[in-house]
Scaffold this active site. Structure first.
Site, PDB file in Angstrom:
ATOM      1  N   HIS A   1       0.690  -1.521  -0.049  1.00 43.68           N
ATOM      2  CA  HIS A   1       0.092  -0.064   0.105  1.00 43.68           C
ATOM      3  C   HIS A   1       0.947   1.168  -0.107  1.00 43.68           C
ATOM      4  CE1 HIS A   1      -3.595  -2.236   1.783  1.00 43.68           C
ATOM      5  NE2 HIS A   1      -3.396  -2.489   0.444  1.00 43.68           N
TER       6      HIS A   1
ATOM      7  N   CYS B   1       3.113  20.742  -7.098  1.00 43.16           N
ATOM      8  CA  CYS B   1       4.252  19.965  -7.695  1.00 43.16           C
ATOM      9  C   CYS B   1       5.204  21.106  -8.539  1.00 43.16           C
ATOM     10  CB  CYS B   1       3.423  19.022  -8.943  1.00 43.16           C
ATOM     11  SG  CYS B   1       4.749  18.300  -9.958  1.00 43.16           S
TER      12      CYS B   1
END
Ligand code: OAD
Length: 244
Positions: free
Chosen positions: A106, A136
């Site tokens: 995960h 970003c």
């Protein structure tokens, strides 16, 4: 010995990290299983980032417990070994488990990735609490925790590593510890790895959907049961080893 170990949040519970579905799992009265979703992030990215920042901080401060150490010990002694962990913390690694013997199916809580492009960065150092939403540096889109959320695809390369191990030969021993085993792929890997003759040991204070398939169940905390089990296994293996 060929060994597969599968772990979930219960293995880190004794290090003070709340499980997802246990009574201590609630954070600000919110259900963690409902926060770990793309929908929750789209609705309220600040809330989800707050939860991840707090979890990161708790994990940085936590220490591996006897369950993590027992698994690392087993990994070093077994002829062939793979750990598949659903945990996104780094406690298995910090207990000494070699990274190449482990798949974090995960993801890793310290990874941050862009929600649009491929940009990602590793953020193990402490961050500012309640900071602004990260953007970003490549494309300006929102950055998100680099973990797998409910309803998202698992990483195909990681699936490949697990599949290679599961199909590479039957395991003498499969241990499933500290997971509610709600995901089909977890049960599927455990049963297929075990083959016809291997042992399937479950370590969990509670019964789960995997319990019916277990050859042995320890209804105890992982730190207690795994420490004892690994001691016994390694003690027996040493007694069987040829002497000069
Ligand atoms: P859960 O919170 O669903 O289950 C934790 C399990 O650990 C329960 O079965 C408990 O009985 C058991 N447990 C609690 N304390 C324990 C102890 N000291 N020793 C041993 N067992 C103990 O956590 P997971 O099964 O890991 O995924 O959850 C699986 C996934 O669901 C997580 O990885 C996360 C979540 O949604 C994603 O975010 C994709």
């Amino acid at each position: 010995m060929r060994v597969l170990v599968i772990t979930g949040a219960g293995v880190s519970a004794e290090s003070g990290i709340p499980t997802f579905r246990g009574k201590d799992g609630y954070w600000r009265n919110l259900d963690p299983a409902k926060l770990a979703t793309p929908e929750a992030f789209a609705r309220d990215p600040n809330l989800v980032w707050d939860w991840y920042r707090e979890r990161r901080q708790r994990i940085r401060k936590a220490q591996p417990n006897p369950a993590h150490r027992a698994i690392a010990n087993l990994a070093l002694q077994a002829d062939e070994f793979l750990l598949v962990t659903q945990n996104v913390d780094d406690l298995h690694l910090r207990a000494g488990l070699p990274a190449e013997k482990m798949v974090q199916i995960h993801g890793d809580i310290f990874m941050t990735r862009c929600s649009r492009c491929e940009f990602r960065r590793y953020e193990h150092e402490q961050e500012q609490d309640g900071g602004s939403l990260p953007k970003c540096p490549e494309c300006g889109a929102l950055m998100r925790p680099g973990v797998v959320w409910f309803g998202e695809q698992l990483d195909l390369r990681k699936i490949g590593t697990v599949e290679n191990f599961v199909t590479g030969g039957d395991c003498d021993l499969v241990i499933v510890a500290g997971t509610s085993a709600l995901f089909g792929y977890i049960i599927d890997w455990a049963l297929r790895a075990r083959g016809q003759a291997g042992q399937l040991i479950e370590v969990n204070p509670e019964e789960t959907s995997l319990s019916q398939f277990a050859t042995k169940s320890f209804r105890e905390p992982a730190g207690v049961a795994l420490a004892r089990l690994v001691n016994e296994l390694l003690g027996n293996a040493n007694r069987r080893a040829p002497t000069h």
